[in-house]
Structure formats: C-alpha cells, structure tokens
Design an enzyme around this catalytic site. Sequence first.
Site, mmCIF file in Angstrom:
data_model
loop_
_atom_site.group_PDB
_atom_site.id
_atom_site.type_symbol
_atom_site.label_atom_id
_atom_site.label_comp_id
_atom_site.label_asym_id
_atom_site.label_seq_id
_atom_site.Cartn_x
_atom_site.Cartn_y
_atom_site.Cartn_z
ATOM 1 N N ASP A 45 -13.219 12.525 -50.950
ATOM 2 C CA ASP A 45 -11.731 12.268 -50.722
ATOM 3 C C ASP A 45 -11.473 10.762 -50.322
ATOM 4 O OD1 ASP A 45 -9.299 12.151 -50.311
ATOM 5 O OD2 ASP A 45 -9.109 14.028 -49.146
ATOM 6 N N HIS A 64 -6.707 7.882 -45.000
ATOM 7 C CA HIS A 64 -7.464 8.450 -43.872
ATOM 8 C C HIS A 64 -8.448 7.034 -43.597
ATOM 9 C CE1 HIS A 64 -6.398 12.254 -45.084
ATOM 10 N NE2 HIS A 64 -6.809 12.235 -46.383
#
Length: 291
Positions: free
Chosen positions: A189, A194
């Site tokens: 991901d 993030h």
Amino acid sequence: MPIDAAEALAAAPRVREIAWDHKDVLLYHLGIGAGRPATDPRELRYTLESRLHVLPSFATVAGGGPPGVIGGLSTPGVDVDLTRVLHGGQYLRLHRAVPVRGRASAAARLVAAYDKGTAAVLVLRTEVTDAHGPLWTDEAEIFVRGEGGWGGARGPSGRPAPPPAEPPDHTAEVPVREDQALLHRLSGDWNPLHADPEFAARAGFDRPVLHGLCTYGSTLKTVVDTLLDGDVNRVREYRTRFAGVVHPGETLRVRMWRSAGEDGGGSVRVAVSAVDRGDVPVLADTVVRYG
C-alpha cells in the site's frame, strides 16, 4: 459523473495472478508490530521462517499488489480523487489456512455501490483460489467523500454499534512504532497518506496516519495471542469498520469479549481505541469468528 454505479457494478471481474513466499509473510508480520520482544518464542512464530505461522490477515496484502481500496478505484465507472478516499471497513473469510508459500488467482469486482448523499460507499469483493480450490474471500469497503447524490440505494447504516456494556474478558495495550507505517507500506500500500506530510495535509490530516489494514492486522494478532492460544488456524472470519485514524507512535487499547460456541468455536467482539487521545474509537463493529 465521477462514479457511474451502473457501469461499475456491471464490469467484469479483474483477475490477476498472485504469489508470495516466507519473505512476504515475515515482512507483513513485522509491519503490523510482531517481533517484540525479538527472542520471545511466541513472537518467533511470526518472525522466524523455521517456525512460521501465517496470520490470516496477511491475505489482505498477499501478492504485493495494491490493496482493495486502491484496486476498487481502477474499476470502470469510478474516477475519483485519491485524497477523498478512506478505507471504511474490511471483511475476511478463510476457506483454508493461508500457506507460507502460494500461487493463486484473485478475481475482484465491485458488488455494491451505496449513495450516502454526501459520499459514496463502494464494496470490492475479491475471491482467491489456488490449484486446490478456494483459499479466502475478502471485501474492502471504500468510502469516497463528496461523491454521492446519484439517487442510488443508501445501503446499511454507517453508525457503529456500541461495544458490550459488560466489562471485557481481556484488555491489551499495543504500542504502535513511530516507523510502523513506513514498514507496513512495503507490503504493497504505497498511498502517500501514510508517509508524506504534505499529501496528508491535502487530505485534511495534520500528519500521516497508519494504514487501517495495519491496525486490522495488529488487532487480529492481539486476539489470536491472548484468546486463541496463538493458533492462527482457528480464525474463520474477521470483520471490522474503521471508525477513526491511528497515528504512528500512539498506543492502542484492545478490549475483547469472548462468546463460546459449539465444538470449541465461538466469536470475539473487539473494540479498539487510541489511548493517547482519550480512548477515541479507531475500530468498531469488530468480530473474530473462530473454530
């Protein structure tokens, strides 16, 4: 219109071949916080290849491709801004134990599109099968801000159910490392939300946030280690709704309520909150079913 629900739901499944081995499993386990203390025999089940057991939530990253949230945005009829996308929920059903090494076919398609008025909710189902038959089924719930209003069905209520009123059977506090999001993203991901502070700010956050699937995996590990005697193969189903964000460096409080069933099986209700922010909920409607 950014979301054409009829076109998205009519689209043929996207099929891809996936493969993984012990290195992928080890990296995933480290990315959800395994290995503390590093020499603890219970942790070595997750971090040493000669003793390796696969936590079932590894299925959500097996093959190293984009997660369901990102994959769902590649569906015909869906054209949205990534900064408006949130992972709403995740469901996993195991047909067999996830092997340490594997090669399988993953067929993914949108099975639902809900119109919440000010937002859309898309459900992407992925069926994974190897040479011996079905391995697992997972569903990713994709929440897209600002993309509702086409007059479709509203779908299930988005309001989380409160946790049980009685005291939990077990409570654990799980620290999240400062670099945990940087490590977890290596499992596939690559969403800059993030890792990149500037992207996080454009998405409305004051700093990067932890992957929901990282919290998801860490929570399942906590349940397995505390209530299922460390036996990963007992897990049958696991579902959650992402109720809030987690910041790297925080501590999670995992409360568990166990209900016994027949033949040694049962279920565990789970509520997860961020200790550092007054126990604000981060996972809700969370259930682990086991055999």
